[in-house]
Each structure stands twice: as C-alpha cells, then as structure tokens.
Motif scaffolding. Structure first.
Motif, PDB file in Angstrom:
ATOM      1  N   GLN A 693      46.026 151.865 -45.369  1.00 26.78           N
ATOM      2  CA  GLN A 693      45.947 150.865 -46.431  1.00 26.78           C
ATOM      3  C   GLN A 693      44.629 150.111 -46.309  1.00 26.78           C
ATOM      4  O   GLN A 693      44.151 149.853 -45.201  1.00 26.78           O
ATOM      5  CB  GLN A 693      47.118 149.886 -46.348  1.00 26.78           C
ATOM      6  CG  GLN A 693      48.490 150.552 -46.482  1.00 26.78           C
ATOM      7  CD  GLN A 693      49.611 149.542 -46.468  1.00 26.78           C
ATOM      8  OE1 GLN A 693      49.516 148.472 -47.070  1.00 26.78           O
ATOM      9  NE2 GLN A 693      50.700 149.883 -45.789  1.00 26.78           N
ATOM     10  N   PHE A 694      44.061 149.729 -47.455  1.00 22.53           N
ATOM     11  CA  PHE A 694      42.748 149.098 -47.486  1.00 22.53           C
ATOM     12  C   PHE A 694      42.858 147.685 -48.057  1.00 22.53           C
ATOM     13  O   PHE A 694      43.698 147.401 -48.905  1.00 22.53           O
ATOM     14  CB  PHE A 694      41.789 149.928 -48.345  1.00 22.53           C
ATOM     15  CG  PHE A 694      41.423 151.247 -47.715  1.00 22.53           C
ATOM     16  CD1 PHE A 694      40.239 151.380 -46.999  1.00 22.53           C
ATOM     17  CD2 PHE A 694      42.256 152.351 -47.842  1.00 22.53           C
ATOM     18  CE1 PHE A 694      39.908 152.587 -46.421  1.00 22.53           C
ATOM     19  CE2 PHE A 694      41.931 153.549 -47.264  1.00 22.53           C
ATOM     20  CZ  PHE A 694      40.742 153.677 -46.550  1.00 22.53           C
ATOM     21  N   GLY A 695      41.983 146.823 -47.545  1.00 24.75           N
ATOM     22  CA  GLY A 695      41.825 145.502 -48.136  1.00 24.75           C
ATOM     23  C   GLY A 695      42.701 144.414 -47.585  1.00 24.75           C
ATOM     24  O   GLY A 695      42.587 143.263 -48.021  1.00 24.75           O
ATOM     25  N   HIS A 696      43.559 144.672 -46.620  1.00 21.42           N
ATOM     26  CA  HIS A 696      44.388 143.603 -46.059  1.00 21.42           C
ATOM     27  C   HIS A 696      44.831 143.978 -44.651  1.00 21.42           C
ATOM     28  O   HIS A 696      44.728 145.130 -44.228  1.00 21.42           O
ATOM     29  CB  HIS A 696      45.608 143.323 -46.943  1.00 21.42           C
ATOM     30  CG  HIS A 696      46.532 144.497 -47.078  1.00 21.42           C
ATOM     31  ND1 HIS A 696      47.557 144.724 -46.200  1.00 21.42           N
ATOM     32  CD2 HIS A 696      46.579 145.502 -47.990  1.00 21.42           C
ATOM     33  CE1 HIS A 696      48.204 145.825 -46.567  1.00 21.42           C
ATOM     34  NE2 HIS A 696      47.631 146.308 -47.650  1.00 21.42           N
ATOM     35  N   ARG A 697      45.358 142.997 -43.963  1.00 23.11           N
ATOM     36  CA  ARG A 697      45.838 143.181 -42.603  1.00 23.11           C
ATOM     37  C   ARG A 697      47.337 143.466 -42.610  1.00 23.11           C
ATOM     38  O   ARG A 697      48.028 143.155 -43.577  1.00 23.11           O
ATOM     39  CB  ARG A 697      45.553 141.934 -41.758  1.00 23.11           C
ATOM     40  CG  ARG A 697      44.073 141.592 -41.646  1.00 23.11           C
ATOM     41  CD  ARG A 697      43.872 140.340 -40.814  1.00 23.11           C
ATOM     42  NE  ARG A 697      42.471 140.003 -40.679  1.00 23.11           N
ATOM     43  CZ  ARG A 697      42.018 138.965 -39.987  1.00 23.11           C
ATOM     44  NH1 ARG A 697      42.888 138.149 -39.389  1.00 23.11           N
ATOM     45  NH2 ARG A 697      40.719 138.730 -39.905  1.00 23.11           N
ATOM     46  N   PRO A 698      47.862 143.997 -41.505  1.00 18.80           N
ATOM     47  CA  PRO A 698      49.316 144.208 -41.441  1.00 18.80           C
ATOM     48  C   PRO A 698      50.053 142.884 -41.354  1.00 18.80           C
ATOM     49  O   PRO A 698      49.598 141.937 -40.706  1.00 18.80           O
ATOM     50  CB  PRO A 698      49.495 145.037 -40.157  1.00 18.80           C
ATOM     51  CG  PRO A 698      48.280 144.746 -39.343  1.00 18.80           C
ATOM     52  CD  PRO A 698      47.173 144.534 -40.312  1.00 18.80           C
ATOM     53  N   ASN A 699      51.165 142.794 -42.033  1.00 17.85           N
ATOM     54  CA  ASN A 699      51.996 141.596 -42.010  1.00 17.85           C
ATOM     55  C   ASN A 699      53.110 141.795 -40.993  1.00 17.85           C
ATOM     56  O   ASN A 699      54.050 142.554 -41.209  1.00 17.85           O
ATOM     57  CB  ASN A 699      52.581 141.339 -43.404  1.00 17.85           C
ATOM     58  CG  ASN A 699      53.463 140.095 -43.428  1.00 17.85           C
ATOM     59  OD1 ASN A 699      53.402 139.280 -42.512  1.00 17.85           O
ATOM     60  ND2 ASN A 699      54.276 139.962 -44.448  1.00 17.85           N
ATOM     61  N   LEU A 700      52.998 141.108 -39.843  1.00 17.21           N
ATOM     62  CA  LEU A 700      53.963 141.285 -38.757  1.00 17.21           C
ATOM     63  C   LEU A 700      54.861 140.069 -38.579  1.00 17.21           C
ATOM     64  O   LEU A 700      55.601 139.992 -37.605  1.00 17.21           O
ATOM     65  CB  LEU A 700      53.218 141.553 -37.436  1.00 17.21           C
ATOM     66  CG  LEU A 700      52.270 142.755 -37.440  1.00 17.21           C
ATOM     67  CD1 LEU A 700      51.583 142.891 -36.085  1.00 17.21           C
ATOM     68  CD2 LEU A 700      53.021 144.039 -37.768  1.00 17.21           C
ATOM     69  N   ARG A 701      54.794 139.125 -39.480  1.00 22.48           N
ATOM     70  CA  ARG A 701      55.590 137.915 -39.334  1.00 22.48           C
ATOM     71  C   ARG A 701      57.035 138.143 -39.793  1.00 22.48           C
ATOM     72  O   ARG A 701      57.289 138.863 -40.737  1.00 22.48           O
ATOM     73  CB  ARG A 701      54.990 136.767 -40.144  1.00 22.48           C
ATOM     74  CG  ARG A 701      53.628 136.306 -39.619  1.00 22.48           C
ATOM     75  CD  ARG A 701      53.133 135.097 -40.391  1.00 22.48           C
ATOM     76  NE  ARG A 701      51.870 134.619 -39.864  1.00 22.48           N
ATOM     77  CZ  ARG A 701      51.750 133.786 -38.844  1.00 22.48           C
ATOM     78  NH1 ARG A 701      52.850 133.342 -38.249  1.00 22.48           N
ATOM     79  NH2 ARG A 701      50.569 133.400 -38.411  1.00 22.48           N
ATOM     80  N   GLY A 702      57.939 137.459 -39.096  1.00 23.15           N
ATOM     81  CA  GLY A 702      59.344 137.505 -39.490  1.00 23.15           C
ATOM     82  C   GLY A 702      59.917 138.908 -39.388  1.00 23.15           C
ATOM     83  O   GLY A 702      59.515 139.731 -38.582  1.00 23.15           O
TER      84      GLY A 702
END
Length: 714
Positions: A693-702
């Motif tokens: 995936q391009f343009g953002h970071r991984p969302n690891l919250r919650g």
C-alpha cells in the motif's frame, strides 16, 4: 522369513522406545541439575540483598562488627571486604557458567510459550523519561529506591544522635558534622552502585546470558544506575564542600592528598570526570546534538575508576571489585577479539543505497538469528564501533554471517563510499579492513517457542526479520518440528526502492514448498510515495485484469574477495566456549590474588612499621598508592593470566575450526551463497502489488483489522 522380519521390526520398535525413555531420563536429570544450580544462585542474591538491608541497622551493629572482624581476621582487611561485598557476584558467575553449560546439553526442545508474557516482557509504562518500563523493571526500580531510603534513614538516625554528643573541633558545628556524615553514607551507597554499574555493559557477561537478557536490553539498567549513582556521588561531594565552606577550610580540604587518609583531590577529579560523563549521556545531548561527544567523553570512565581508587584506598575499593573485575575481563576479551583483521567475503549494493556485507567466520562459531555484531573500520575511525543486526541464519552457511547497512549518519555514509570504491574496479578483489566484536544476543531462538509471530519493522529495521524468515525457511526445509506456523510481517518504508531488501529472502530457493508448510503474510507500506515508482505496467495482453508487477530485482554491483576467507572472525568471543570463559575467569582471579600477595609481601610490608603483632596505623605505603596497586593487580591478573588462557583458546580454537579452504572460496566466485540470491519473477517474491500500500502508514492502534486479519488468516 516373514517371522524373522517381524521379529526384527519388534526389536527395532523396542530399541526406539528404549532410546526414547533414555533420552527422557537424561532430559529430566539435566533439568534437575539445572534447578539444583538455580537454587544456590537465588540464595546468593537473597543473601546479598539481605546483607545490604541489615548492614545499616543500629540494632545489629554488634553482629555486623563480629562478622566484619571475623572476615578481616581470616582474610585481612582487603580480603575480608572482598569476601563480604565481592564473593556473591563471583560465585554467581561460576554458577551461571555451569547453568549455561547445562542448558547447552539439554536435548529436548522447550515447549511452546504461554500466551501471557513474563514480567520482564510485560509493559507497565510505555511513555516516560526512562522509555518503556516492564513490570519486572518497575518492581526492581521501586525496590532499589526503597532500599536507598531504608539505608539512609537508618544511617541518619544513628549519625544524627552521634553528632549531638560527639566532641567537636572549635571550627566545627553540629549541623556541619551531620552534613559530612550524610555525605559519608551517600558515598558508601555510591560505591555499592558502582559495584553493580558495570555488570549490564559487559557484552559477554555470563550473568546476563544465564538469565537470557542480551546486552542491548541490559544497557538501560546501566543507564538508570549511572544516573542514580552520579546523583548520589554529586550530593556526597556537595555535602562535604558545603560543610568545609562554612568551616572556612574549603580550598585546603579540597586540595588535600594525605598519605594515610582519604584523599580529597583525587576524589574531586573522579567526581568531575563522572559529571562530564553524566551530563553528556542525557538524551538531549546524545541524540539531538553530538553522539560522538557522548561516546568519547564516556572513555573518561578509566579516569573515574583510577582516581576513585586513589580517593578511597584499597579496602574500600574492594567493595566494588567484583563488578569492575568482571567488566575488565569482558573488555580485555573484546580487545583480544577485535585486534585481528576480519575478512569481508563479499559485498552487494542495492538501488536503495543499502549494502550487504558477508563476513567470514570460523566454522563452529555459534550465533542465532537475532544476534548482532559491533563493526569497526579503521580506515574510517579507529575508535568508533557500530552495532548491526545479523541478517542471516546460521543455516545459510557455517563459514559466514551477513549484515545489512543503510547509510544514515556520517560513519555509514563513509563506509558506503569505501564499499563503492572497493567494488568500482570490477572483478579485482577488494580489501576493506574491518574488525568485529561478537556476535552477541539471546542465548536461544526464543521466537521458535510461539505458534504465531507478528513482526513489525520500519525501513532497515527489517534486517533481524530477514534473518528470522531465512531461519524458519531453512528449518522447515530440514523438517524440524514445533515451528511457528503463522508469521505476519508488517513493514513500512519511505520509498518503494527499499522494498527490494525483502527480495534477499529467496523463499522458494531455500524451501520450495514453503507455502504448504508456513502461513507467511507480508503487508508492506510505502509512506512517501502515492504511486509505485518501481512498478511498471504489464505488457498488453488479452487479459485486461492482469495486475501490475514489480520490476526485476537488480544489484548495482557485487564482488567477492576469495582471500577474505583466510581471515575469519576471531573465535575469542564472550558468548563462545563456556570452558574457555570459565578457565579465563579463574585464571584472572588467581592472577589477581597472586599479584596482591606479591605486592603485599615485597612492596607494602617492608615499608610498614611493625607494632605488637600488627603494623602501626599511618605508616608505610600511602593509602592512595595501595588503592592504585589494587587496581593494577586486577588489571595484571586479567591481562597476564587471563591473556595466557586467551592465547591457548585462540590457538586450539583455530586448529579446530578452520575457515573456507581455497577450493571452497573459489566457488564463491561462480555462485551466490544460499539465501542471498535475489527473488526472481516466478512468483517467489514476498513483496508484490497485492500486499503493498502507498501513501500511508500501517494503523496498529486498537483492534486493528490489519492485525486481526494477519493473526487469524489461514
């Protein structure tokens, strides 16, 4: 004939069952021996802590006096202090070596880890000035602070009562005496901290290895103890100076260097050296301004220790002898290992600027997939040592290990220039002179004890996970049981060129049918690109739904040095042979004892005036000189006696583990080594358009759907 075959089958089954039972008995016996060694270690720790707790209690003063004088009567004042304050750590070291040897002989594989983390792994405080703190670390900090408060409270109650009735000099006051007594007690607590301070930074410490705490994890204990110790020592000096100032003798007292009393001037020099190390170790100096300033200033620890010996003399110096001795032994062993040049077998340059170095090592030198080394290149700096994670598995080859290096700072950029200059001529062998310390790290492949692994990395931080993936693939190919069955890698990079790092894991080359054995999921994120610059549109075909595919992986340059195989890593490493480590420790301790006896017999005693059965106080060799002799005896014991053992270790170790022979090294020119071949376009690549995936970071919250999908997808 059938009956004979049946009898043979039954006999084989019986033999297999007998061997299995014998193996289980040996395993149970080994575990019993291990517990029999752990119990005395716990007892020694408990006794030492109890000793510190009861030492300042006024109600136990008679017992303390009897204990001290009995030890002094049998071993002398120096030996008595050494027995009381140093023996527990020396005994712990011996038992730790025995435990490591027993652990290396346990054949049975440990069971899977439980879902609940141990106290030393369970986070308690995630954001603080001291970083992340686990439950075990928080308990240790609270206990240490409680012990400090307990000792100071007991001392101050007794000392303040004594100051009220003590006969004073005309220039003294009651509160001034109280200040000096408080400073005296703070100095004693600082010496106790000094005994513990160097234990966490001994990289090959058998104590840390026995409890499986790697150096990089234990270093924070050194940081906490260093801050606390320097705060205590600073107050120790300030209390005395304030009292001297109001007595009107500040300058005279500071400059005192008497022969047979505590010397104040060397104490001030030691304190100033310690404060210089302390101030430059804070994060705002070390990280934001100049790491080199922190590094070079920290070499003042030699000045600190030597002038501390001048300040306190020999018998008080023995209170911190054990920690200094174990650190000196480890430091000299590292010095011996790093003196030999280490060969760089090959180098690869990737488009993202990262380069891989393959380092020759002696056959039989053990390391684990999460090990790390310290690398020094004299052509760049003779003093700078930089740590790098090992990116290879021990199964990649018994004669090499690999590291991935991405240029971030000045040193790594200079090393990149060295590599480029070395490979630029083409097929000519290159020669980069390097020195290596290590490998260090965990004593076991602890990641194998879990059913599911979630690996989260950013940029070049994927290096240890490259080693884990290689290691797992090799183990599956070898048919080893009880391996992790589900592995998820979540990896964020800045630019898509960095994704090629994972192509160093040629999964199908190592284990052709790994997809049938291992559920491996990779989720890659490119944060600074909104579209794939290293992707190209597939050629026009009748299938309009054909997805984009990555460009072919490529290496900018690659070169192999066949001569480097003749200069492998030195076999002298603190995590090496338990036999040679124990022999070196015992020889060093014996050398210290012999040197101390010789100095006492031929240097100290001839200059002392003898009273009735004992030397008169205040005669003979100065107290500060005795402290320096004690320090030098420790150094000579390690260098001369321990060095002799290291020389034998190097000789016999090199005979038993030779480097790659000439024929084997020539083969390196014609073929890449296993696990280093870049993935090709046959679907072997672990990173591809569908999992990037391009343009953002991984969302690891919650309760992230990413983690839920990763953990439970089959």
């Amino acid at each position: 004939m059938a009956t004979s075959d049946g009898d043979l089958t039954v006999e084989l089954l019986r033999k297999r069952e007998t061997d299995k039972n014998a193996s289980q008995e040996v395993g149970m016996g080994t575990v019993a021996v291990r517990w029999a060694l752990w119990l005395p270690m716990c007892l020694f720790v408990g006794m030492y802590l109890a000793f510190l707790i009861v030492w300042p209690m006024a109600s136990l003063e008679k017992i303390r006096t009897v204990l001290l004088f009995s030890a002094v009567g049998k071993f002398g004042i120096d030996g008595g202090i050494l027995i009381l304050f140093g023996a527990p750590f020396l005994l712990l070291t011996i038992f730790a070596i025995l435990i490591l040897e027993v652990d290396s002989r346990i054949a049975a594989k440990k069971g899977k880890a439980r879902g609940r983390a141990r106290l030393q792994e369970q986070p308690m405080v995630t954001e603080s000035l001291m970083g992340m703190i686990s439950v075990a670390e928080l308990l240790w900090i609270l206990f240490f602070l409680a012990l400090f408060v307990w000792m100071m409270a007991n001392y101050m109650v007794t000392d303040f009562k004594r100051a009220e009735v003590e006969k004073l000099e005309p220039y003294e006051s009651v509160w001034g005496v109280k200040l000096k007594l408080t400073g005296l007690r703070l100095g004693f607590i600082g010496i106790v901290c000094l005994n513990l301070l160097f234990l966490p930074v001994a990289r090959g410490s058998v104590l840390l290895r026995a409890i499986d705490i790697p150096f990089e994890h234990a270093a924070k204990y050194h940081v906490w103890l260093g801050h606390f110790m320097m705060a205590v020592f600073t107050l120790h000096g300030l209390f005395y100076m304030v009292a001297w100032y109001f007595e009107g003798h500040l300058i005279e007292r500071i400059l005192e260097w008497p022969a047979h009393e505590i010397a104040n001037l060397p104490g001030l020099i030691a304190l100033l050296a310690g404060i210089a190390m302390w101030v430059t170790s804070f994060g705002w100096v070390r990280n934001k301004y100049n790491f080199e300033l922190f590094f070079y200033t920290h070499q003042l620890y030699i000045v600190f220790v030597v002038f501390m010996a001048f300040h306190v003399g020999d018998f008080i110096f023995n209170m911190c002898f054990a920690g200094l001795f174990l650190f000196t032994f480890d430091r000299f062993l590292r010095f011996c290992q790093s003196r030999s040049n280490t060969g760089i077998l090959s180098s690869k340059l990737l488009p993202c600027g990262t380069y891989e170095l393959v380092i020759a090592k002696p056959q039989g030198m053990k390391y684990h997939a999460l090990s790390f080394i310290f690398l020094n290149v004299p052509g760049i700096s003779a003093l700078q040592w930089h740590p790098f994670s090992v990116s290879s598995s021990p199964y990649d080859g018994d004669d090499r290990l690999k590291v991935l290096i991405k240029p971030y700072g000045e040193w790594t950029h200079q090393l990149q220039d060295e590599v480029i200059a070395a490979v630029k001529p083409g097929p000519c062998p290159f020669a980069i002179k390097a020195a290596v310390e290590g490998p260090y790290g965990h004593e076991s492949d602890y990641f194998l004890h879990y059913e599911t692994l979630i690996l989260v990395a950013g940029g070049i931080g994927v290096s240890p996970f490259v080693a884990i993936l290689r290691d797992l693939l090799h183990r599956y190919q070898r048919g080893q049981p009880n391996l992790p069955s589900d592995v998820t890698l979540i990896w964020a990079v800045q630019k898509s060129e960095e994704l090629q790092l994972l192509d160093l894991v040629s999964a199908s080359t190592i284990c052709p049918d790994y997809n049938q054995k291992l559920n491996l999921h990779v989720h890659a994120f490119v944060t600074r690109e909104t579209q794939p610059r290293t992707l190209e549109q597939a050629p026009e075909t009748s299938d309009s739904n054909m997805p984009d595919h990555f460009k072919k992986s490529r290496i900018l340059s690659s070169l192999t040095n066949v001569e480097a195989s003749k200069q492998p890593l030195s076999i002298l490493v603190g995590t090496g042979s338990n036999f040679w480590i124990s022999a070196g420790l015992l020889a060093s301790l014996l050398g210290y004892i012999c040197a101390s006896i010789l100095v006492a017999r031929y240097v100290v005693e001839p200059h002392e005036k003898r009273g009735v059965g004992a030397p008169e106080f205040g005669t003979g060799i100065p107290l500060w000189a005795k402290g320096f002799f004690n320090f030098m005896n420790m150094v000579l014991g390690v260098v001369v006696f321990g060095g002799a053992v290291f020389a034998l270790w190097s000789y016999f170790g090199n005979r038993g583990s030779s480097a790659v022979d000439d024929e084997g090294s020539r083969m390196l020119l014609d073929s890449d080594d296993d696990g280093t071949t870049l993935a090709n376009e046959s679907g072997d690549r672990l990173v591809h358009p569908s999992n990037t995936q391009f343009g953002h970071r991984p969302n690891l919250r919650g309760n992230s759907t990413l983690l839920q999908h990763s953990c439970f997808q089959t």
